[in-house]
Write an enzyme that holds these catalytic residues in place. Sequence first.
Site, PDB file in Angstrom:
ATOM      1  N   ALA A   1      80.751  16.877 -28.293  1.00 12.50           N
ATOM      2  CA  ALA A   1      79.761  17.582 -27.454  1.00 12.50           C
ATOM      3  C   ALA A   1      78.494  17.981 -28.194  1.00 12.50           C
ATOM      4  O   ALA A   1      77.644  18.663 -27.622  1.00 12.50           O
ATOM      5  CB  ALA A   1      80.361  18.808 -26.763  1.00 12.50           C
ATOM      6  N   ALA A   2      78.334  17.542 -29.441  1.00  9.82           N
ATOM      7  CA  ALA A   2      77.075  17.842 -30.138  1.00  9.82           C
ATOM      8  C   ALA A   2      75.903  17.202 -29.385  1.00  9.82           C
ATOM      9  O   ALA A   2      74.877  17.831 -29.138  1.00  9.82           O
ATOM     10  CB  ALA A   2      77.125  17.326 -31.568  1.00  9.82           C
ATOM     11  N   GLY A   3      76.086  15.933 -28.992  1.00 16.99           N
ATOM     12  CA  GLY A   3      75.030  15.235 -28.247  1.00 16.99           C
ATOM     13  C   GLY A   3      74.787  15.873 -26.885  1.00 16.99           C
ATOM     14  O   GLY A   3      73.645  15.963 -26.417  1.00 16.99           O
ATOM     15  N   ASP A   4      75.852  16.332 -26.247  1.00 21.55           N
ATOM     16  CA  ASP A   4      75.710  16.969 -24.926  1.00 21.55           C
ATOM     17  C   ASP A   4      74.954  18.296 -25.053  1.00 21.55           C
ATOM     18  O   ASP A   4      74.120  18.637 -24.206  1.00 21.55           O
ATOM     19  CB  ASP A   4      77.087  17.235 -24.311  1.00 21.55           C
TER      20      ASP A   4
END
Length: 298
Positions: A242-245
């Site tokens: 979820a870093a990209g999210d």
Amino acid sequence: MKVLNIGSLNIDKVYQVPHFVSAGETLSSTDLQIFPGGKGLNQSIAAAKAGLSICHAGKIGPDGAFLAQLLSDSGVDTSLIRTAPGEATGHAVIQIDPNGQNCILLFGGTNEQITPEDIEGFLEPFGSGDVLLLQNEISHPGVAARLAAERGMRVVLNPSPISPRLQEVDLDLISLFLLNEVEGAALSGGQTEPEAILETLCSRYPRAEVVLTLGGQGSLYRGKEQSVACPAFPVGAVDTTAAGDTFTGYFLSAWLDGKTPEEGLLFASAAAGIAVSRPGAAPSIPEREEVLCFLVQR
Ligand code: RIB
């Protein structure tokens, strides 16, 4: 201006492993945790925590009621989340290695049961000047992009995960791409250098702005008038899920709030940096105040 995310909602089953399992191998995990997730859900929560007013549309089964509750508790409008009786909510089997890197196996479940008629219904309250956020974890993303554009909405695309279905999406309709190097390579015909990815995408889709995330190497923005680079914040990675999210939700909020691309990249990079230092997908997404404090203290 109203913002709609038609996106996935997943139950994440997160296994700690000594290394990613390989073909033919049986591997014991050392821990299992269940977290709320899904690229769609994570991005709505990140955008809401960043301060954006956002509505999430999607489909869950009865086992996914806690996902809608979490979105609502995070300040997201959940009035367009539908429940399919007797169906299973989407889920992800996620392996996390000792370096915090992940490996994700998806089961689409109700995310893949969204029909073109559902999408028409979701878009009904939205019109000219409003914004649609999309990923590639629901059925018919191409229909969603086309119908939104026909209503005069701006379409923001995080083309993740990469799959042949993305070919259904008319990329000429996209106003803002948010993507990583793997997705950038896929959409630019195999370019691998960041500058070449940006160059290719901006010349193919001249209406669009492009944000390219490079993990520990930071992020880049390219628009009609400027190019901006932002370094990543060095953090001990516990779980990169979820870093990209988180980055996408935070950047979108800044972009729609009229912040400069430089401010948007900084805000989003700080939020993503905090997220990777914590376990889980949605639970790792920081509050706006934490991000602002992090930026002051760095
Ligand atoms: O981007 C992270 C997400 O990908 C996880 O939450 C998982 O559900 C998958 O959709």
